[in-house]
Enzyme design. Structure first.
Site, PDB file in Angstrom:
ATOM      1  N   HIS A  99     -46.219 -17.199  47.254  1.00  0.00           N
ATOM      2  CA  HIS A  99     -47.441 -17.618  46.565  1.00  0.00           C
ATOM      3  C   HIS A  99     -48.307 -16.389  46.321  1.00  0.00           C
ATOM      4  O   HIS A  99     -48.407 -15.539  47.216  1.00  0.00           O
ATOM      5  CB  HIS A  99     -48.192 -18.626  47.437  1.00  0.00           C
TER       6      HIS A  99
ATOM      7  N   TYR B  28     -33.517 -19.294  16.742  1.00  0.00           N
ATOM      8  CA  TYR B  28     -33.782 -18.248  17.738  1.00  0.00           C
ATOM      9  C   TYR B  28     -34.356 -16.985  17.090  1.00  0.00           C
ATOM     10  O   TYR B  28     -35.415 -16.503  17.466  1.00  0.00           O
ATOM     11  CB  TYR B  28     -32.467 -17.808  18.379  1.00  0.00           C
TER      12      TYR B  28
ATOM     13  N   VAL C  49     -30.403 -17.461   9.279  1.00  0.00           N
ATOM     14  CA  VAL C  49     -29.888 -18.839   9.154  1.00  0.00           C
ATOM     15  C   VAL C  49     -28.608 -19.038   9.956  1.00  0.00           C
ATOM     16  O   VAL C  49     -27.811 -19.926   9.652  1.00  0.00           O
ATOM     17  CB  VAL C  49     -29.655 -19.206   7.667  1.00  0.00           C
ATOM     18  N   GLY C  50     -28.419 -18.231  10.984  1.00  0.00           N
ATOM     19  CA  GLY C  50     -27.265 -18.408  11.850  1.00  0.00           C
ATOM     20  C   GLY C  50     -26.326 -17.223  11.802  1.00  0.00           C
ATOM     21  O   GLY C  50     -26.506 -16.298  11.010  1.00  0.00           O
TER      22      GLY C  50
ATOM     23  N   ALA D   7      -9.458  -1.797  15.374  1.00  0.00           N
ATOM     24  CA  ALA D   7      -8.091  -2.195  15.737  1.00  0.00           C
ATOM     25  C   ALA D   7      -7.576  -3.210  14.725  1.00  0.00           C
ATOM     26  O   ALA D   7      -8.263  -4.193  14.424  1.00  0.00           O
ATOM     27  CB  ALA D   7      -8.077  -2.790  17.134  1.00  0.00           C
TER      28      ALA D   7
ATOM     29  N   GLU E 169     -13.581   0.255  19.822  1.00  0.00           N
ATOM     30  CA  GLU E 169     -14.848  -0.151  19.202  1.00  0.00           C
ATOM     31  C   GLU E 169     -15.045   0.633  17.901  1.00  0.00           C
ATOM     32  O   GLU E 169     -14.947   1.859  17.887  1.00  0.00           O
ATOM     33  CB  GLU E 169     -16.012   0.104  20.174  1.00  0.00           C
TER      34      GLU E 169
ATOM     35  N   ASP F  52     -18.768 -14.316  21.258  1.00  0.00           N
ATOM     36  CA  ASP F  52     -19.129 -15.093  20.064  1.00  0.00           C
ATOM     37  C   ASP F  52     -17.911 -15.565  19.270  1.00  0.00           C
ATOM     38  O   ASP F  52     -17.915 -16.653  18.697  1.00  0.00           O
ATOM     39  CB  ASP F  52     -20.022 -14.262  19.125  1.00  0.00           C
TER      40      ASP F  52
HETATM   41  P1  NAI Z   1     -30.071 -20.458  14.517  1.00  0.00           P
HETATM   42  O1  NAI Z   1     -28.877 -21.298  14.327  1.00  0.00           O
HETATM   43  O2  NAI Z   1     -30.737 -20.392  15.843  1.00  0.00           O
HETATM   44  O3  NAI Z   1     -31.203 -20.884  13.456  1.00  0.00           O
HETATM   45  C1  NAI Z   1     -30.975 -20.896  12.061  1.00  0.00           C
HETATM   46  C2  NAI Z   1     -31.997 -21.815  11.403  1.00  0.00           C
HETATM   47  O4  NAI Z   1     -31.930 -21.629   9.997  1.00  0.00           O
HETATM   48  C3  NAI Z   1     -31.756 -23.286  11.670  1.00  0.00           C
HETATM   49  O5  NAI Z   1     -32.933 -23.854  12.185  1.00  0.00           O
HETATM   50  C4  NAI Z   1     -31.390 -23.838  10.284  1.00  0.00           C
HETATM   51  O6  NAI Z   1     -31.817 -25.166  10.098  1.00  0.00           O
HETATM   52  C5  NAI Z   1     -32.139 -22.888   9.347  1.00  0.00           C
HETATM   53  N1  NAI Z   1     -31.601 -22.792   7.979  1.00  0.00           N
HETATM   54  C6  NAI Z   1     -30.304 -22.680   7.607  1.00  0.00           C
HETATM   55  N2  NAI Z   1     -30.207 -22.564   6.260  1.00  0.00           N
HETATM   56  C7  NAI Z   1     -31.474 -22.590   5.754  1.00  0.00           C
HETATM   57  C8  NAI Z   1     -32.039 -22.490   4.437  1.00  0.00           C
HETATM   58  N3  NAI Z   1     -31.291 -22.336   3.339  1.00  0.00           N
HETATM   59  N4  NAI Z   1     -33.396 -22.552   4.286  1.00  0.00           N
HETATM   60  C9  NAI Z   1     -34.178 -22.715   5.384  1.00  0.00           C
HETATM   61  N5  NAI Z   1     -33.687 -22.805   6.652  1.00  0.00           N
HETATM   62  C10 NAI Z   1     -32.354 -22.737   6.851  1.00  0.00           C
HETATM   63  O7  NAI Z   1     -29.598 -18.998  14.023  1.00  0.00           O
HETATM   64  P2  NAI Z   1     -30.269 -17.568  14.197  1.00  0.00           P
HETATM   65  O8  NAI Z   1     -31.711 -17.666  14.508  1.00  0.00           O
HETATM   66  O9  NAI Z   1     -29.851 -16.798  13.003  1.00  0.00           O
HETATM   67  O10 NAI Z   1     -29.531 -16.989  15.471  1.00  0.00           O
HETATM   68  C11 NAI Z   1     -28.101 -16.883  15.478  1.00  0.00           C
HETATM   69  C12 NAI Z   1     -27.555 -16.963  16.877  1.00  0.00           C
HETATM   70  O11 NAI Z   1     -27.870 -15.775  17.581  1.00  0.00           O
HETATM   71  C13 NAI Z   1     -28.138 -18.096  17.704  1.00  0.00           C
HETATM   72  O12 NAI Z   1     -27.430 -19.296  17.539  1.00  0.00           O
HETATM   73  C14 NAI Z   1     -27.972 -17.561  19.087  1.00  0.00           C
HETATM   74  O13 NAI Z   1     -26.702 -17.919  19.561  1.00  0.00           O
HETATM   75  C15 NAI Z   1     -28.047 -16.064  18.958  1.00  0.00           C
HETATM   76  N6  NAI Z   1     -29.350 -15.559  19.402  1.00  0.00           N
HETATM   77  C16 NAI Z   1     -29.742 -15.756  20.693  1.00  0.00           C
HETATM   78  C17 NAI Z   1     -30.954 -15.294  21.138  1.00  0.00           C
HETATM   79  C18 NAI Z   1     -31.362 -15.522  22.558  1.00  0.00           C
HETATM   80  O14 NAI Z   1     -30.519 -15.884  23.366  1.00  0.00           O
HETATM   81  N7  NAI Z   1     -32.622 -15.353  22.929  1.00  0.00           N
HETATM   82  C19 NAI Z   1     -31.874 -14.588  20.259  1.00  0.00           C
HETATM   83  C20 NAI Z   1     -31.380 -14.437  18.919  1.00  0.00           C
HETATM   84  C21 NAI Z   1     -30.162 -14.903  18.535  1.00  0.00           C
END
Ligand code: NAI
Length: 469
Positions: A445, A184, A272-273, A114, A35, A314
């Site tokens: 309950h 999210y 944004v992802g 690594a 790590e 991931d």
């Molecule tokens: P996300 O994919 O959930 O949301 C990104 C949002 O950004 C989308 O709605 C997209 O349409 C928007 N977007 C993209 N480009 C844009 C722009 N230029 N202007 C405005 N909006 C734009 O990605 P997020 O929230 O960054 O999370 C990443 C990942 O992390 C998630 O897919 C999830 O797998 C993981 N995660 C899981 C959580 C949980 O399980 N509770 C909590 C936080 C993250």
């Protein structure tokens, strides 16, 4: 000449990697876990755990401020420095626990990055690129995780442009925050910051928040976001930003390119992802390359195209969720140990820790229909739940989806404790239980869990506390 020989080299100590290594240790296989940063990975250090800490703390403050109806009034003072100390303690404690568990299971821990030299040798480098040691291995498990996608023009090196990790390690609360992306991370953190009194604006490219979750589930979250004062702007794309005396101005454009808008705030959070991390370990040398989406492709045993190399978490594809990575890690370890195991994704729960929480597992009605079923469904509104009424939070419902012959295919819950309630439905989906199994199990309950019981009974036309359709 190598310094170390191991049966399995695991790269990355996030939930996917450390689970693989611990399970290998339990199975009596010699594993070395490398790590570069901190044990526990993004989830523990910069993601799930610190974000849930801030979400919990914000809810405590918000509940205290907004409980006049139940006879409680309070002057709430948020000491953000004290909160940060507490949150950091939680993170440290969990990091140490991961380290201890690894050691107790005879996993060798190596600090560094690594980098593969050939198909069976990796060099471990420190932060300056100096070689610390060379490891020879029979198998490798790649668990290098993901990192935030960077929007062009919104590089994270500016102190006012934050990724989620920055937002979770602020030393003081901003007065205002503009969030790009209502997924999210965007919605979980917007909710927490709004509850802490920050003035939050959200800008989302699509036409609603939390894309990917069914609209009926998102509706209560959208309406609560409005009540919390979160100012959501849809169909707007972040274009650029500029500094001002007060902070910054975010420039956006409508999805059709016709209109321009500006949003002022002290800081901007870009959410944004996330994208898989595959460029840090010289994958070429091991004979692998990512697919067009940047992920490492695997079969249902988590094995890549190179038979002695596995990928989990991931880096191995969507959904990028810690629990999916841990489940894959266990499968990879079992397969390496020569046992029969495979990863099935029919029951991977998704949870957004928003207000209220929302959670799904398995198929929605639409997905069941698309898969050729003629599904039955049952629903229970939380306004009919005694327990929900006693918490003062009754927005939401539980829904069960079953096949025509009554096998549970999926479920959706929105409301308090949705993140916990989904576990029972996940069990039913994973084990392909009949909906009677949920409807005929006695639930204590008054509990929120009764809503899953009632929704199941409703699917069979025999719910007691709601009208059957
Ligand atoms: P996300 O994919 O959930 O949301 C990104 C949002 O950004 C989308 O709605 C997209 O349409 C928007 N977007 C993209 N480009 C844009 C722009 N230029 N202007 C405005 N909006 C734009 O990605 P997020 O929230 O960054 O999370 C990443 C990942 O992390 C998630 O897919 C999830 O797998 C993981 N995660 C899981 C959580 C949980 O399980 N509770 C909590 C936080 C993250």
């Amino acid at each position: 000449m190598t310094d170390r020989r191991t049966d399995v080299l695991v790269v990355g100590a996030g939930p996917a990697g450390y689970t693989t290594a611990i399970r290998l240790g339990q199975l009596g296989i010699d594993a070395t876990l490398v790590e570069a940063d901190a044990h526990g990975g993004t989830c523990l250090n910069r993601g799930c755990i610190p974000s849930k800490a801030i979400i919990s703390a914000a809810s405590v403050a918000h509940e205290a401020r907004t409980s006049e109806e139940i006879g409680i009034t309070a002057e709430v003072d948020v000491d953000f420095e004290q909160f940060t100390r507490w949150k950091d303690r939680v993170v440290r404690r969990m990091g140490k626990a991961v380290e201890k568990l690894c050691k107790a299971n005879n996993v060798d821990l190596v600090e560094g990055r690594a980098v593969f030299e050939d198909r069976h040798v990796a060099r471990v480098l420190d932060g300056d690129g100096t070689e610390l040691e060379r490891v020879e291995f029979d198998y490798a498990v790649l668990a290098t995780g993901s990192r935030p996608v960077e929007l062009p023009g919104f590089e994270y090196d500016h102190p006012s442009v934050l990724d989620a990790a920055d937002a979770l390690s602020l030393s003081s609360l901003p007065n205002s925050l503009v969030v790009i992306g209502a997924g999210y991370i965007g919605m979980e953190l917007s909710t927490a910051f709004a509850k802490l009194g920050v003035d939050v604006t959200v800008v989302e490219a699509l036409e609603s928040m939390l894309p990917g979750f069914p609209p009926a589930l998102v509706e209560p979250v959208e309406s609560r976001a409005g009540e919390l004062g979160i100012d959501c702007h849809y169909k707007q794309l972040a274009q650029d930003w500029r500094e001002t005396d007060a902070g910054l101005v975010l420039e956006t454009e409508s999805a059709d390119g016709q209109d321009q808008f500006e949003h002022e705030a002290e800081a901007v959070l870009v959410a944004v992802g996330r994208e898989p991390v595959t460029d840090t370990m010289n994958l070429d040398a091991i004979g692998l390359e990512p697919n067009n989406d940047g992920f490492l492709e695997t079969d249902d045993q988590c094995r890549t195209d190179v038979p002695h190399v596995f990928a989990v978490g991931d880096v191995a594809g969507e959904p990028m969720l810690a629990h999916k990575g841990s489940a894959e890690g266990e499968v990879a370890a079992e397969v390496i140990a020569g046992r029969t195991a495979s990863f099935a994704d029919r029951a991977v729960p998704s949870v957004a820790f928003t207000a209220p929480e929302l959670a799904t597992v398995g198929q929605t009605v639409q997905e069941a229909e698309d898969a050729g079923h003629n599904p039955i469904q049952g629903e229970f509104p939380l306004r009919a739940s005694g327990r929900a009424l006693t918490t003062g939070h009754t927005d939401g419902f539980a829904r069960i989806v079953a096949s025509e012959d009554g096998r549970v295919l999926g479920g959706q819950v929105v409301g308090p404790e949705a993140s916990e309630l989904i576990a029972e439905i996940a069990l039913a989906v994973e084990q392909e239980l009949p909906v009677e199994a949920l409807a005929e199990t006695i639930h204590a309950h008054p509990t929120m869990a009764e809503s899953v019981h009632e929704a199941s009974a409703n699917a069979l036309g025999r719910a007691i506390h709601t009208l059957n359709r």
